[in-house]
Design a protein around this motif. Structure first.
Motif, short mmCIF file in Angstrom:
data_model
loop_
_atom_site.label_atom_id
_atom_site.label_comp_id
_atom_site.label_asym_id
_atom_site.label_seq_id
_atom_site.Cartn_x
_atom_site.Cartn_y
_atom_site.Cartn_z
N SER A 110 -68.03 75.76 -9.33
CA SER A 110 -68.37 76.72 -10.15
C SER A 110 -69.93 77.24 -10.25
O SER A 110 -70.24 78.06 -11.10
CB SER A 110 -68.02 76.16 -11.63
OG SER A 110 -68.81 74.89 -11.87
N ASN A 111 -70.50 76.65 -9.22
CA ASN A 111 -72.12 77.03 -9.04
C ASN A 111 -72.06 78.42 -8.48
O ASN A 111 -71.25 78.89 -7.36
CB ASN A 111 -72.75 76.07 -8.18
CG ASN A 111 -73.98 76.26 -7.80
OD1 ASN A 111 -74.44 77.40 -7.09
ND2 ASN A 111 -74.77 75.25 -8.41
N GLY B 88 -71.28 66.80 -5.78
CA GLY B 88 -71.40 66.60 -7.09
C GLY B 88 -72.19 65.30 -7.37
O GLY B 88 -73.19 65.41 -8.20
N HIS C 87 -56.52 70.54 -7.92
CA HIS C 87 -57.44 71.49 -7.52
C HIS C 87 -57.30 72.63 -6.61
O HIS C 87 -57.60 73.79 -6.93
CB HIS C 87 -58.93 70.63 -7.40
CG HIS C 87 -59.70 70.24 -8.32
ND1 HIS C 87 -60.19 70.77 -9.33
CD2 HIS C 87 -60.27 68.94 -8.40
CE1 HIS C 87 -61.10 70.28 -10.12
NE2 HIS C 87 -61.15 68.92 -9.57
N GLU D 169 -78.26 73.98 -11.03
CA GLU D 169 -78.35 75.49 -10.71
C GLU D 169 -79.13 76.44 -11.85
O GLU D 169 -79.71 77.22 -11.73
CB GLU D 169 -76.62 75.81 -11.35
CG GLU D 169 -76.45 77.38 -11.12
CD GLU D 169 -74.89 77.73 -11.18
OE1 GLU D 169 -74.11 76.99 -11.85
OE2 GLU D 169 -74.51 78.74 -10.53
N GLY E 130 -75.03 68.88 -11.73
CA GLY E 130 -74.90 70.11 -11.01
C GLY E 130 -75.46 71.42 -11.87
O GLY E 130 -75.92 72.32 -11.49
N GLY F 176 -66.90 66.24 -8.02
CA GLY F 176 -68.08 65.02 -8.43
C GLY F 176 -67.61 63.73 -7.33
O GLY F 176 -68.49 62.89 -7.04
N GLY F 177 -66.55 63.72 -7.13
CA GLY F 177 -65.85 62.68 -6.01
C GLY F 177 -65.49 63.04 -4.71
O GLY F 177 -65.18 62.25 -3.98
N ASP G 19 -75.97 65.38 -8.84
CA ASP G 19 -75.89 64.48 -10.41
C ASP G 19 -77.27 63.48 -9.98
O ASP G 19 -78.07 63.43 -11.06
CB ASP G 19 -74.69 63.67 -10.61
CG ASP G 19 -73.87 64.80 -11.06
OD1 ASP G 19 -74.02 65.90 -11.36
OD2 ASP G 19 -72.39 64.37 -11.01
N HIS H 118 -54.91 64.51 -8.05
CA HIS H 118 -55.81 65.35 -8.82
C HIS H 118 -56.36 66.40 -7.74
O HIS H 118 -56.74 67.67 -7.94
CB HIS H 118 -57.12 64.47 -9.24
CG HIS H 118 -58.07 65.12 -9.68
ND1 HIS H 118 -58.12 65.47 -11.30
CD2 HIS H 118 -59.36 65.61 -9.57
CE1 HIS H 118 -59.36 65.95 -11.51
NE2 HIS H 118 -59.97 66.14 -10.60
N GLY I 237 -65.41 70.90 -9.38
CA GLY I 237 -66.58 71.22 -10.52
C GLY I 237 -67.98 71.98 -9.79
O GLY I 237 -68.30 72.94 -10.42
N ASP J 54 -62.52 69.79 -14.18
CA ASP J 54 -61.52 69.07 -14.44
C ASP J 54 -60.92 69.70 -15.90
O ASP J 54 -61.65 69.78 -16.79
CB ASP J 54 -61.51 67.47 -14.71
CG ASP J 54 -62.07 66.99 -13.40
OD1 ASP J 54 -61.48 67.79 -12.19
OD2 ASP J 54 -62.37 65.69 -13.36
#
Ligand code: KG4
Ligand code: ZN
Length: 419
Positions: free
Chosen positions: A334-335, A191, A144, A219, A215, A165-166, A195, A140, A331, A363
């Protein structure tokens, strides 16, 4: 659509060639169906080697998990099970390409939640068996890292910062299967920290944030706050490496929230009047930490000659040669505030920065299909026989050279645009 008898499998099947237009039967040299189920998104896409996305579909479980205050793996598995057939069918039908005509099926097998990976893998194994296609198992985080090559004709090597997130990973990408790990988070990911702070601030109770991930809600709220509300020493400043730590930073903000609640005389779960200031200050601290560790990664790469000057059209014309490229994905990538801070960093350091659009940072099935195309073109990890393939909830990333980074004892000069 009327489901017609499949020419190939002699059954009623949505993937029947007769369900696709004549043009759709044009043979694409390499076209891959990608399937993603490693966490809380069920994604599928059909992508070809000319970077064309023929079809895609995504079901996000985000809103459901927001209601329960976090991902419950058994709930995530059940949702993947309920949605996967619909998502894959939608992606394939909208692509106009029959599954009989695709070259391979790529699916995320690591890392991720075991119960979720299992759903995607067993679904994919049924498809490869039925359609007699090769399987391409996908990491995964590698997916990315390589997403950017779907959008730009970007050559290797480049530096990537993966923030999700991970994970939190700094890596030199030398090839489709060749990654040098410069540094990673020693505790939690950015992340996860975002969260947790969003949950502690009960942001999902705010109407505007009710369908946003933690997240995203940080933002959103941060735009209305003061990033200087509180000052926290940057984590790990005494360590001359590229590793990260977010748990201390997160606990500092959780303690601050409790203090403010006492001060305002409100209960946990009620909205603080200074919530936007806390969101803004926390977002800034996360961005600052990411930037400082990345600064060392860039200096290390320059010192070791790991990122040659840019020759491609991506070199921004101007007075200076641009040295290498930095890519941000995952993820948290994207901020927009974090992107801006990283943009300031790369400007200061005479580098170019590239980020996929937000919908390709979080994702999705497209990144898995694209990684499948990359692997197919490189002839790497394409399995004709997938019987023995297993999912792996934990997986290493690349060749770890973080000790080499540490031994090079690189000091960080102050940056003009980052305070
Ligand atoms: O890459 P991703 O979709 O899933 C993983 O592989 O982990 O990343 C999910 C993470 C979540 O922690 C979510 O809060 C965060 O990305 N995220 C954001 C934003 N959008 C999603 N964090 C900060 N700002 C955003 N706009
Ligand atoms: Zn991800």
């Amino acid at each position: 659509m009327n489901i017609k008898l499949c020419y190939f499998c002699k059954k009623f099947c949505v993937f029947s060639k007769r369900n696709f237009s004549v043009q759709s039967m044009v043979k694409y040299q390499r076209v891959v169906l990608g399937i993603e189920t490693s966490c809380d998104e069920t994604g599928a896409a059909v992508v070809d080697e000319n970077r064309k996305i023929h079809g895609e579909a995504l079901f996000s479980q985000k809103e459901i998990h927001l209601r329960t205050g976090g991902i419950i793996p058994s709930v995530a598995r059940q949702l993947h099970k309920e949605k996967i057939d619909h998502v894959v069918t939608k992606a394939v039908l909208s692509s106009g390409i029959s599954l009989h005509d695709i070259s391979a099926i790529a699916t995320t097998v690591k890392p991720g939640l075991a119960l979720c990976l299992e759903v995607g893998l067993s679904y994919s194994l049924n498809l490869v068996k039925h359609f007699k296609k090769p399987l391409i198992p996908i990491h995964h985080m590698e997916a990315h890292a390589l997403t950017i090559r779907l959008l730009h004709q970007l050559e290797f090597p480049f530096l990537v910062l993966l923030i999700s997130g991970g994970h939190c990973i700094l890596s030199v990408v030398n090839g489709v299967t060749d990654f040098l790990l410069l540094g990673q988070s020693l505790d939690e990911s950015p992340g996860e920290a975002l969260d947790k702070v969003a949950r502690r601030l009960s942001l999902s109770k705010q109407a505007e944030c009710s369908s946003m991930s933690g997240g995203e809600s940080i933002e959103y709220l941060a735009q209305f706050g003061d990033k200087k509300f509180t000052k926290q020493n940057p984590p790990m400043a005494q360590y001359q490496d590229c590793n990260f730590s977010f748990s201390g930073l997160r606990s500092h903000y959780e303690r601050l929230i409790e203090m403010q609640e006492n001060k305002e005389g409100i209960q946990k779960g009620e909205m603080l009047s200074c919530a936007a200031d806390i969101a803004s200050s926390f977002q800034h601290s996360v961005a600052h930490h990411l930037a400082k560790r990345t600064q060392r990664a860039i200096l290390f790469c320059k010192k070791e000659g790991l990122l040659p000057p840019l020759k491609t059209s991506l070199a921004v014309p101007g007075l200076h040669t641009r040295y290498g490229l930095k890519v941000v994905s995952g993820g948290v990538g994207s901020n927009q505030y974090i992107r801006q801070v990283l943009q300031n960093l790369t400007d200061d350091m005479n580098m170019s920065l590239l980020c996929p659009p937000p919908q390709l940072c979080t994702d999705n099935g497209v990144m898995i299909a694209w990684n499948g195309v990359e692997r197919l073109c490189a002839g790497a990890g394409v399995l004709k026989n997938a019987h023995n393939i297993r999912y792996e909830p934990r997986a290493l990333f690349g060749t770890d050279i973080s000790e080499r980074v540490q031994k090079s004892t690189i000091k960080l000069p102050p940056l003009k645009n980052i305070k």
